[in-house]
Design a protein around this motif. Structure first.
Motif, mmCIF file in Angstrom:
data_model
loop_
_atom_site.group_PDB
_atom_site.id
_atom_site.type_symbol
_atom_site.label_atom_id
_atom_site.label_comp_id
_atom_site.label_asym_id
_atom_site.label_seq_id
_atom_site.Cartn_x
_atom_site.Cartn_y
_atom_site.Cartn_z
ATOM 1 N N TYR A 114 0.837 -1.189 0.000
ATOM 2 C CA TYR A 114 0.000 0.000 0.000
ATOM 3 C C TYR A 114 0.876 1.244 0.000
ATOM 4 C CZ TYR A 114 -4.144 -2.775 0.842
ATOM 5 O OH TYR A 114 -5.171 -3.675 0.715
ATOM 6 N N LEU A 115 2.078 1.119 0.511
ATOM 7 C CA LEU A 115 3.046 2.216 0.516
ATOM 8 C C LEU A 115 4.273 1.793 -0.260
ATOM 9 C CD1 LEU A 115 2.953 3.298 4.281
ATOM 10 C CD2 LEU A 115 1.682 4.282 2.367
ATOM 11 N N ASP A 116 4.977 2.804 -0.804
ATOM 12 C CA ASP A 116 6.227 2.526 -1.491
ATOM 13 C C ASP A 116 7.251 3.592 -1.106
ATOM 14 O OD1 ASP A 116 5.572 4.795 -2.966
ATOM 15 O OD2 ASP A 116 5.051 3.699 -4.771
ATOM 16 N N GLU A 117 8.362 3.615 -1.798
ATOM 17 C CA GLU A 117 9.453 4.524 -1.471
ATOM 18 C C GLU A 117 9.028 5.990 -1.499
ATOM 19 O OE1 GLU A 117 12.887 5.790 -0.044
ATOM 20 O OE2 GLU A 117 12.275 3.685 -0.148
ATOM 21 N N GLN A 118 8.039 6.334 -2.289
ATOM 22 C CA GLN A 118 7.576 7.722 -2.326
ATOM 23 C C GLN A 118 7.049 8.169 -0.970
ATOM 24 O OE1 GLN A 118 4.788 7.873 -5.589
ATOM 25 N NE2 GLN A 118 6.370 8.656 -6.965
ATOM 26 N N PHE A 119 6.480 7.260 -0.199
ATOM 27 C CA PHE A 119 5.998 7.597 1.135
ATOM 28 C C PHE A 119 7.190 7.998 2.014
ATOM 29 C CE2 PHE A 119 4.488 6.798 5.446
ATOM 30 C CZ PHE A 119 3.246 7.406 5.415
ATOM 31 N N ASN A 120 8.286 7.236 1.931
ATOM 32 C CA ASN A 120 9.489 7.596 2.692
ATOM 33 C C ASN A 120 10.029 8.956 2.256
ATOM 34 O OD1 ASN A 120 9.571 5.302 4.305
ATOM 35 N ND2 ASN A 120 10.783 4.153 2.819
ATOM 36 N N GLU A 121 9.990 9.219 0.961
ATOM 37 C CA GLU A 121 10.471 10.511 0.457
ATOM 38 C C GLU A 121 9.613 11.651 1.003
ATOM 39 O OE1 GLU A 121 10.583 10.073 -3.800
ATOM 40 O OE2 GLU A 121 12.126 8.518 -3.680
ATOM 41 N N LEU A 122 8.301 11.444 1.083
ATOM 42 C CA LEU A 122 7.433 12.456 1.684
ATOM 43 C C LEU A 122 7.785 12.665 3.157
ATOM 44 C CD1 LEU A 122 3.854 11.738 0.307
ATOM 45 C CD2 LEU A 122 5.223 13.786 -0.055
ATOM 46 N N GLU A 123 8.021 11.579 3.864
ATOM 47 C CA GLU A 123 8.367 11.691 5.282
ATOM 48 C C GLU A 123 9.664 12.465 5.490
ATOM 49 O OE1 GLU A 123 6.359 8.206 7.851
ATOM 50 O OE2 GLU A 123 8.140 7.592 6.742
ATOM 51 N N GLU A 124 10.592 12.361 4.549
ATOM 52 C CA GLU A 124 11.846 13.102 4.658
ATOM 53 C C GLU A 124 11.618 14.614 4.552
ATOM 54 O OE1 GLU A 124 14.669 11.539 1.850
ATOM 55 O OE2 GLU A 124 14.542 9.525 2.722
ATOM 56 N N VAL A 151 -0.625 15.876 2.959
ATOM 57 C CA VAL A 151 -0.517 15.508 1.539
ATOM 58 C C VAL A 151 -1.467 14.352 1.224
ATOM 59 C CG1 VAL A 151 1.025 14.502 -0.207
ATOM 60 C CG2 VAL A 151 1.830 16.375 1.239
ATOM 61 N N VAL A 152 -1.495 13.346 2.090
ATOM 62 C CA VAL A 152 -2.375 12.191 1.873
ATOM 63 C C VAL A 152 -3.835 12.624 1.911
ATOM 64 C CG1 VAL A 152 -3.148 9.992 2.883
ATOM 65 C CG2 VAL A 152 -0.701 10.481 2.655
ATOM 66 N N ASN A 153 -4.187 13.503 2.852
ATOM 67 C CA ASN A 153 -5.570 13.980 2.922
ATOM 68 C C ASN A 153 -5.959 14.778 1.683
ATOM 69 O OD1 ASN A 153 -6.301 12.754 5.325
ATOM 70 N ND2 ASN A 153 -5.528 14.437 6.562
#
Length: 112
Positions: free
Chosen positions: A17-27, A40-42
Motif C-alpha cells: 500500500y506504501l512505497d518509497e515515495q511515502f518515505n520521500e514524503l516523510e523526509e 498531503v495524503v488527505n
C-alpha cells in the motif's frame, strides 16, 4: 505505541500500500510542519473522492465520453483505463488504502 505505529507502517509497505515515495514524503516533514505527510495524503483523498464521483457519474450516464473518462482515470490511477471493472477495483483499493492510512496516522499521532 511507537512500536505499534512502526509495525503498522511496515505492514503497509509489505502489503504494497506504501512505497518509497511515502518515505520521500516523510523526509520532507520537519518540526515546522510535523503533519506534512498526513496533509498531503488527505489532499490526495479529497481530490480522489471528487474524481471518483465524476467517474461514477460519467459511467452511469451514457453515451460515454471516452476521452474525458480516460483523462479522469489517468488523473486518478496514474495510467489510463477505459474499463468499468478496472475502475471498480481502483475504487476498492482507494477505500482500503484510505482506511489503512487513517488508522496509521491516528496511531502515529497517539505515539508521539
Amino acid at each position: 505505541m511507537q512500536r505499534q505505529a512502526a509495525s503498522m507502517k511496515r505492514s503497509l509497505f509489505n502489503q504494497e500500500y506504501l512505497d518509497e515515495q511515502f518515505n520521500e514524503l516523510e523526509e520532507l516533514q520537519d518540526d515546522a510542519n510535523p503533519n506534512f505527510v498526513e496533509e498531503v495524503v488527505n489532499l490526495f483523498f479529497t481530490d480522489s473522492a471528487r474524481l471518483i464521483r465524476n467517474i461514477e457519474l460519467a459511467l452511469a450516464n451514457g453515451p460515454y465520453d471516452f476521452g474525458r473518462l480516460d483523462d479522469m482515470m489517468h488523473q486518478f490511477k496514474g495510467s489510463s483505463s477505459r474499463c468499468k471493472r478496472a475502475f471498480q477495483g481502483v475504487k476498492q483499493e482507494y477505500a482500503t488504502l484510505k482506511t489503512k492510512l487513517d488508522a496509521y496516522f491516528q496511531m502515529a499521532r497517539e505515539a508521539s
